[in-house]
Design a protein around this motif. Sequence first.
Motif, PDB file in Angstrom:
ATOM      1  N   LYS A  89       5.576  13.550  -6.965  1.00 41.41           N
ATOM      2  CA  LYS A  89       5.780  14.231  -7.797  1.00 41.41           C
ATOM      3  C   LYS A  89       4.716  14.937  -8.484  1.00 41.41           C
ATOM      4  O   LYS A  89       4.404  15.910  -8.884  1.00 41.41           O
ATOM      5  N   ILE A  90       3.688  13.852  -9.079  1.00 39.91           N
ATOM      6  CA  ILE A  90       2.592  14.507  -9.727  1.00 39.91           C
ATOM      7  C   ILE A  90       1.844  15.080  -8.814  1.00 39.91           C
ATOM      8  O   ILE A  90       1.493  16.425  -9.223  1.00 39.91           O
ATOM      9  N   LEU A  91       1.554  14.687  -7.631  1.00 39.84           N
ATOM     10  CA  LEU A  91       0.552  15.472  -6.692  1.00 39.84           C
ATOM     11  C   LEU A  91       1.084  16.808  -6.171  1.00 39.84           C
ATOM     12  O   LEU A  91       0.536  17.929  -5.914  1.00 39.84           O
ATOM     13  N   SER A  92       2.754  17.038  -6.014  1.00 37.23           N
ATOM     14  CA  SER A  92       3.261  18.271  -5.837  1.00 37.23           C
ATOM     15  C   SER A  92       3.098  19.143  -6.870  1.00 37.23           C
ATOM     16  O   SER A  92       2.544  20.297  -6.795  1.00 37.23           O
ATOM     17  N   ASN A  93       3.327  18.611  -8.140  1.00 28.89           N
ATOM     18  CA  ASN A  93       2.894  19.669  -9.280  1.00 28.89           C
ATOM     19  C   ASN A  93       1.317  19.990  -9.401  1.00 28.89           C
ATOM     20  O   ASN A  93       1.163  21.101  -9.618  1.00 28.89           O
ATOM     21  N   LEU A  94       0.379  19.117  -8.953  1.00 25.77           N
ATOM     22  CA  LEU A  94      -0.856  19.613  -8.965  1.00 25.77           C
ATOM     23  C   LEU A  94      -1.269  20.431  -8.008  1.00 25.77           C
ATOM     24  O   LEU A  94      -1.781  21.473  -8.417  1.00 25.77           O
ATOM     25  N   GLY A 137      -0.402  -7.637 -11.888  1.00 30.11           N
ATOM     26  CA  GLY A 137      -1.874  -7.759 -12.176  1.00 30.11           C
ATOM     27  C   GLY A 137      -2.380  -6.345 -11.952  1.00 30.11           C
ATOM     28  O   GLY A 137      -1.965  -5.456 -11.795  1.00 30.11           O
ATOM     29  N   GLU A 138      -3.737  -6.424 -11.389  1.00 31.25           N
ATOM     30  CA  GLU A 138      -4.381  -5.127 -11.128  1.00 31.25           C
ATOM     31  C   GLU A 138      -4.217  -4.606  -9.736  1.00 31.25           C
ATOM     32  O   GLU A 138      -4.079  -5.385  -8.850  1.00 31.25           O
ATOM     33  N   SER A 139      -4.316  -3.309  -9.550  1.00 27.85           N
ATOM     34  CA  SER A 139      -4.315  -2.691  -8.313  1.00 27.85           C
ATOM     35  C   SER A 139      -5.295  -1.894  -8.324  1.00 27.85           C
ATOM     36  O   SER A 139      -6.156  -1.504  -9.167  1.00 27.85           O
ATOM     37  N   LEU A 140      -5.635  -1.160  -7.005  1.00 25.88           N
ATOM     38  CA  LEU A 140      -6.690  -0.385  -6.845  1.00 25.88           C
ATOM     39  C   LEU A 140      -6.111   1.039  -6.421  1.00 25.88           C
ATOM     40  O   LEU A 140      -5.391   1.005  -5.609  1.00 25.88           O
ATOM     41  N   CYS A 141      -6.588   2.148  -7.007  1.00 30.69           N
ATOM     42  CA  CYS A 141      -6.021   3.525  -6.836  1.00 30.69           C
ATOM     43  C   CYS A 141      -7.422   4.356  -6.227  1.00 30.69           C
ATOM     44  O   CYS A 141      -8.352   4.554  -7.078  1.00 30.69           O
ATOM     45  N   THR A 142      -7.356   4.942  -5.174  1.00 29.46           N
ATOM     46  CA  THR A 142      -8.575   5.535  -4.743  1.00 29.46           C
ATOM     47  C   THR A 142      -8.101   6.847  -4.262  1.00 29.46           C
ATOM     48  O   THR A 142      -7.198   7.059  -3.447  1.00 29.46           O
ATOM     49  N   MET A 143      -8.921   8.025  -4.900  1.00 28.62           N
ATOM     50  CA  MET A 143      -8.676   9.246  -4.375  1.00 28.62           C
ATOM     51  C   MET A 143      -9.971   9.825  -3.867  1.00 28.62           C
ATOM     52  O   MET A 143     -11.069   9.788  -4.377  1.00 28.62           O
ATOM     53  N   GLU A 144      -9.736  10.190  -2.591  1.00 27.89           N
ATOM     54  CA  GLU A 144     -10.666  10.816  -1.771  1.00 27.89           C
ATOM     55  C   GLU A 144     -10.423  12.416  -1.520  1.00 27.89           C
ATOM     56  O   GLU A 144      -9.308  12.848  -1.304  1.00 27.89           O
ATOM     57  N   LEU A 145     -11.485  13.280  -1.681  1.00 23.21           N
ATOM     58  CA  LEU A 145     -11.396  14.725  -1.653  1.00 23.21           C
ATOM     59  C   LEU A 145     -12.518  15.010  -0.641  1.00 23.21           C
ATOM     60  O   LEU A 145     -13.552  14.664  -0.698  1.00 23.21           O
ATOM     61  N   GLU A 146     -11.774  15.972   0.463  1.00 26.13           N
ATOM     62  CA  GLU A 146     -12.626  16.368   1.277  1.00 26.13           C
ATOM     63  C   GLU A 146     -12.421  17.746   1.570  1.00 26.13           C
ATOM     64  O   GLU A 146     -11.252  18.267   1.918  1.00 26.13           O
ATOM     65  N   LEU A 188      -6.632  15.948  -0.234  1.00 29.88           N
ATOM     66  CA  LEU A 188      -6.703  15.045  -1.205  1.00 29.88           C
ATOM     67  C   LEU A 188      -5.877  13.801  -0.549  1.00 29.88           C
ATOM     68  O   LEU A 188      -4.644  13.778  -0.354  1.00 29.88           O
ATOM     69  N   THR A 189      -6.506  12.680  -0.432  1.00 28.79           N
ATOM     70  CA  THR A 189      -5.755  11.402  -0.265  1.00 28.79           C
ATOM     71  C   THR A 189      -5.720  10.556  -1.139  1.00 28.79           C
ATOM     72  O   THR A 189      -6.776   9.902  -1.788  1.00 28.79           O
ATOM     73  N   VAL A 190      -4.716  10.053  -1.666  1.00 28.79           N
ATOM     74  CA  VAL A 190      -4.580   8.964  -2.781  1.00 28.79           C
ATOM     75  C   VAL A 190      -3.847   7.664  -1.984  1.00 28.79           C
ATOM     76  O   VAL A 190      -2.975   7.936  -1.523  1.00 28.79           O
ATOM     77  N   THR A 191      -4.719   6.737  -2.150  1.00 27.32           N
ATOM     78  CA  THR A 191      -4.324   5.499  -1.509  1.00 27.32           C
ATOM     79  C   THR A 191      -4.061   4.488  -2.672  1.00 27.32           C
ATOM     80  O   THR A 191      -5.051   4.051  -3.674  1.00 27.32           O
ATOM     81  N   LYS A 198       0.828  -1.236   0.253  1.00 29.98           N
ATOM     82  CA  LYS A 198      -0.199   0.131  -0.234  1.00 29.98           C
ATOM     83  C   LYS A 198       0.943   1.252  -0.179  1.00 29.98           C
ATOM     84  O   LYS A 198       1.929   1.400   0.739  1.00 29.98           O
ATOM     85  N   PHE A 199       0.568   2.358  -0.722  1.00 29.68           N
ATOM     86  CA  PHE A 199       1.054   3.696  -0.749  1.00 29.68           C
ATOM     87  C   PHE A 199      -0.152   4.364  -0.386  1.00 29.68           C
ATOM     88  O   PHE A 199      -1.087   4.543  -0.981  1.00 29.68           O
ATOM     89  N   VAL A 200       0.172   5.322   0.645  1.00 29.02           N
ATOM     90  CA  VAL A 200      -0.790   6.525   0.872  1.00 29.02           C
ATOM     91  C   VAL A 200      -0.203   7.811   0.879  1.00 29.02           C
ATOM     92  O   VAL A 200       0.990   8.014   1.384  1.00 29.02           O
ATOM     93  N   TYR A 201      -0.931   8.801   0.287  1.00 25.85           N
ATOM     94  CA  TYR A 201      -0.181  10.269   0.193  1.00 25.85           C
ATOM     95  C   TYR A 201      -1.348  11.067   0.396  1.00 25.85           C
ATOM     96  O   TYR A 201      -2.417  11.089   0.008  1.00 25.85           O
ATOM     97  N   VAL A 202      -1.095  12.336   1.424  1.00 26.02           N
ATOM     98  CA  VAL A 202      -2.219  12.845   1.642  1.00 26.02           C
ATOM     99  C   VAL A 202      -1.879  14.549   1.562  1.00 26.02           C
ATOM    100  O   VAL A 202      -0.377  14.675   1.970  1.00 26.02           O
ATOM    101  N   THR A 203      -2.360  15.287   0.644  1.00 26.56           N
ATOM    102  CA  THR A 203      -2.001  16.746   0.627  1.00 26.56           C
ATOM    103  C   THR A 203      -3.236  17.608   0.717  1.00 26.56           C
ATOM    104  O   THR A 203      -4.400  17.091   0.832  1.00 26.56           O
ATOM    105  N   TYR A 204      -2.868  18.875   1.108  1.00 22.26           N
ATOM    106  CA  TYR A 204      -4.021  19.754   1.266  1.00 22.26           C
ATOM    107  C   TYR A 204      -3.799  20.915   0.053  1.00 22.26           C
ATOM    108  O   TYR A 204      -2.918  21.266  -0.026  1.00 22.26           O
TER     109      TYR A 204
END
Length: 161
Positions: free
Chosen positions: A129-134, A89-98, A106-109, A5-11
């Motif tokens: 890198k992507i989320l810092s740019n965003l 194989g397949e992974s799941l990417c979940t993006m949650e916006l609060e 923004l939490t990306v898991t 699992k990888f989790v990244y949280v940013t505001y």
Amino acid sequence: MAESKFVYVTYIRTTPEKLWSALTNDTEFMQQYWFGTRCESRWTAGSSWKMVQADGSVSDAGEIVESQAPHRLVIRWRHEKRPELKAEGESLCTMELEPCGSAVKLTVTHTIGRENSKLIEAVSGGWPKILSNLKSLAETGSVTLHTAYPPQGAKLEASHA
């Protein structure tokens, strides 16, 4: 079951609606923060999803599992280019916006049902890198990094705008 699992949280100082658009529909904006890459989908549950590189090749593909604009997006994600990552194989990417005051949390898991996943290792280097740019692009109008993976020994090129 074992998983990686990888989790990244940013505001990000924006609205949930604007952030949702940046993550899904605004491909011109997306290509700026995602190093020329764009994601293509109808962004509804059951629709196909693919990540198209600047050269037109598809690096990742899958399906939208859940789409609750502008709050939650779940993508079934499969890497297509590197054989050792595709084999996982397949992974799941979940993006949650609060909403959080004048910002959006923004939490990306990103998860996969196997231990020591090379895919999760790879995305854990890319997502920051992507989320810092965003975040930078949404808040200042310019990206922080212009090159995702500079040549060996070169330093990342920062924006001086």
